[in-house]
Design an enzyme around this catalytic site. Structure first.
Site, PDB file in Angstrom:
ATOM      1  N   SER A 106       0.853  -1.187   0.000  1.00 37.02           N
ATOM      2  CA  SER A 106       0.000   0.000   0.000  1.00 37.02           C
ATOM      3  C   SER A 106       0.886   1.233   0.000  1.00 37.02           C
ATOM      4  O   SER A 106       2.028   1.189   0.442  1.00 37.02           O
ATOM      5  CB  SER A 106      -0.939   0.008   1.208  1.00 37.02           C
ATOM      6  OG  SER A 106      -0.199   0.092   2.390  1.00 37.02           O
ATOM      7  N   ASP A 107       0.337   2.334  -0.516  1.00 34.95           N
ATOM      8  CA  ASP A 107       1.113   3.570  -0.518  1.00 34.95           C
ATOM      9  C   ASP A 107       0.834   4.339   0.763  1.00 34.95           C
ATOM     10  O   ASP A 107       0.148   3.857   1.658  1.00 34.95           O
ATOM     11  CB  ASP A 107       0.817   4.395  -1.776  1.00 34.95           C
ATOM     12  CG  ASP A 107      -0.641   4.802  -1.882  1.00 34.95           C
ATOM     13  OD1 ASP A 107      -1.391   4.593  -0.910  1.00 34.95           O
ATOM     14  OD2 ASP A 107      -1.026   5.337  -2.928  1.00 34.95           O
ATOM     15  N   LYS A 108       1.345   5.567   0.851  1.00 36.22           N
ATOM     16  CA  LYS A 108       1.229   6.316   2.101  1.00 36.22           C
ATOM     17  C   LYS A 108      -0.205   6.700   2.448  1.00 36.22           C
ATOM     18  O   LYS A 108      -0.504   6.991   3.587  1.00 36.22           O
ATOM     19  CB  LYS A 108       2.114   7.558   2.042  1.00 36.22           C
ATOM     20  CG  LYS A 108       1.751   8.530   0.950  1.00 36.22           C
ATOM     21  CD  LYS A 108       2.751   9.653   0.882  1.00 36.22           C
ATOM     22  CE  LYS A 108       2.439  10.521  -0.317  1.00 36.22           C
ATOM     23  NZ  LYS A 108       3.490  11.472  -0.575  1.00 36.22           N
ATOM     24  N   THR A 109      -1.119   6.668   1.483  1.00 30.77           N
ATOM     25  CA  THR A 109      -2.512   6.967   1.786  1.00 30.77           C
ATOM     26  C   THR A 109      -3.280   5.726   2.214  1.00 30.77           C
ATOM     27  O   THR A 109      -4.419   5.819   2.630  1.00 30.77           O
ATOM     28  CB  THR A 109      -3.225   7.583   0.565  1.00 30.77           C
ATOM     29  OG1 THR A 109      -3.222   6.630  -0.500  1.00 30.77           O
ATOM     30  CG2 THR A 109      -2.559   8.863   0.134  1.00 30.77           C
TER      31      THR A 109
END
Length: 119
Positions: free
Chosen positions: A55-58
């Site tokens: 997953s990315d930072k969001t």
């Protein structure tokens, strides 16, 4: 619950889809209590076989592809640069000093071991 599901499936084999659906619904309920967004019930079934979730930072899920950005070989840290899976771009540099590390024996042997393990 496990004994009830086992007895239901043993008594009526046609009840397997029902038991699976109920189990997934219970899993969804548990995930909702932990503030996990579940839009489709089939997504929960897929998560059961996942070993890594990117997953990315969001917090949104990525394309399902992982790229290496750092590595350690022979007790030395290296930064791996590049763009996606394009083999013509990027390189390997020492984390401290920025010297080219693509010809280091430890790096080449570590990458060879990774290739041999993946294929």
């Amino acid at each position: 619950i496990l004994i009830a599901v086992t007895l239901a499936v043993a008594a009526i084999p046609e009840g397997i889809p029902l038991c699976v659906t109920i189990s997934l619904s219970i899993g969804c309920s548990d995930m909702v209590r932990k503030n996990v967004l579940v839009r489709k019930l089939a997504a929960v079934e897929t998560l059961g076989s996942a070993s890594v979730i990117c997953s990315d930072k969001t917090g949104t899920l990525t394309e399902g592809k992982m790229t290496m950005v750092n590595m350690y070989a022979g007790g030395v840290g290296y930064d791996v640069e590049g763009k996606g899976f394009d083999p013509t771009m990027g390189g390997i540099k020492r984390a401290k000093g920025g010297a080219d590390g693509s010809s280091d024996v430890a790096v080449r042997s570590s990458l060879l071991a990774a290739v041999l393990c993946c294929n």
